[in-house]
Design an enzyme around this catalytic site. Structure first.
Site, PDB file in Angstrom:
ATOM      1  N   VAL A 206       0.745  -0.998   0.011  1.00 35.52           N
ATOM      2  CA  VAL A 206       0.019  -0.051  -0.087  1.00 35.52           C
ATOM      3  C   VAL A 206       0.997   1.244   0.083  1.00 35.52           C
ATOM      4  O   VAL A 206       0.804   2.278  -0.601  1.00 35.52           O
ATOM      5  CB  VAL A 206      -1.080  -0.043   1.178  1.00 35.52           C
ATOM      6  CG1 VAL A 206      -1.579   1.378   1.448  1.00 35.52           C
ATOM      7  CG2 VAL A 206      -1.935  -1.077   1.200  1.00 35.52           C
ATOM      8  N   ASP A 207       1.915   1.193   0.811  1.00 33.13           N
ATOM      9  CA  ASP A 207       2.781   2.568   0.734  1.00 33.13           C
ATOM     10  C   ASP A 207       3.359   2.693  -0.357  1.00 33.13           C
ATOM     11  O   ASP A 207       3.526   3.941  -0.930  1.00 33.13           O
ATOM     12  CB  ASP A 207       3.965   2.001   2.051  1.00 33.13           C
ATOM     13  CG  ASP A 207       4.600   3.414   2.507  1.00 33.13           C
ATOM     14  OD1 ASP A 207       4.098   4.378   2.396  1.00 33.13           O
ATOM     15  OD2 ASP A 207       5.729   3.125   2.912  1.00 33.13           O
TER      16      ASP A 207
ATOM     17  N   SER B 226      -1.459  -4.016   8.237  1.00 33.48           N
ATOM     18  CA  SER B 226      -0.566  -4.901   8.898  1.00 33.48           C
ATOM     19  C   SER B 226      -0.906  -6.279   8.231  1.00 33.48           C
ATOM     20  O   SER B 226      -0.151  -7.168   8.661  1.00 33.48           O
ATOM     21  CB  SER B 226      -0.505  -5.064  10.259  1.00 33.48           C
ATOM     22  OG  SER B 226       0.316  -3.852  10.794  1.00 33.48           O
TER      23      SER B 226
END
Length: 178
Positions: A38-39, A127
């Site tokens: 995602v980052d 996470s």
């Protein structure tokens, strides 16, 4: 679903970086300088403005990076959002209960979003990717925390889930809260 505070919680199957929202939450790494999952997707689609803002944060308040469970906002760059709220999720551990840190990611992201005056917030499943958190437990913690913590000015929280498996797990977690 509508919470007791009047906030609508929705599930969407899709690409977080293509959402329209006041805040898109980034499952960031502690460096704030981009990474995988995602980052990386948020940094790629959002463009260099996000990285520049993250570098400014590192040069000022977050010289050692952002701590797990904390959240901070930057510009959203080219994303269809006003802000990106970056939060660092915990790496799952079979020997240490880090559930409070995962809940803190959602709580702190909502707090920052509310301080900004955001009405719509789009979350990933923090996470549950490369950090290894079991999807069913991650969904349970995410949904419970958002239902308990989302308050106006936030009007809508959207969990944007990348695949059918994640959608089903979040759907089950949401059904268990009704």
């Amino acid at each position: 679903m509508r919470t007791s505070h009047g906030v609508t919680v929705r599930l969407v199957r899709g690409d977080l970086t293509r959402q329209t929202a006041d805040v898109i939450v980034n499952a960031a790494n502690s460096s704030l300088l981009g990474g995988g999952g995602v980052d990386g997707a948020i940094h790629r689609r959002g463009g260099p403005e996000i990285l520049a803002a993250c570098r400014e944060l590192r040069a000022s308040h977050y010289g050692k990076g952002l701590r797990t469970g904390q959240a901070v906002a930057t510009t959203a760059g080219a994303l269809d959002a006003r802000w990106v709220v970056h939060t660092v999720g915990p790496v799952w551990s079979s020997v240490e209960d880090r559930s409070a840190l995962l809940a803190s990611c959602y709580r702190e992201s909502l707090r920052v979003a509310a301080e900004l005056g955001a009405r719509t917030v789009a979350f990933p499943a923090i996470s549950t990717g490369i950090y290894g958190w079991p999807l069913d437990d991650g969904a349970r913690i995410a949904v419970r925390t958002v239902i308990e913590e989302a308050v106006p000015p936030v009007e809508e929280v959207r969990f944007v889930l990348f695949d059918d498996h994640a959608y089903v797990e979040f759907e089950s977690a949401l059904a268990a809260q009704r």
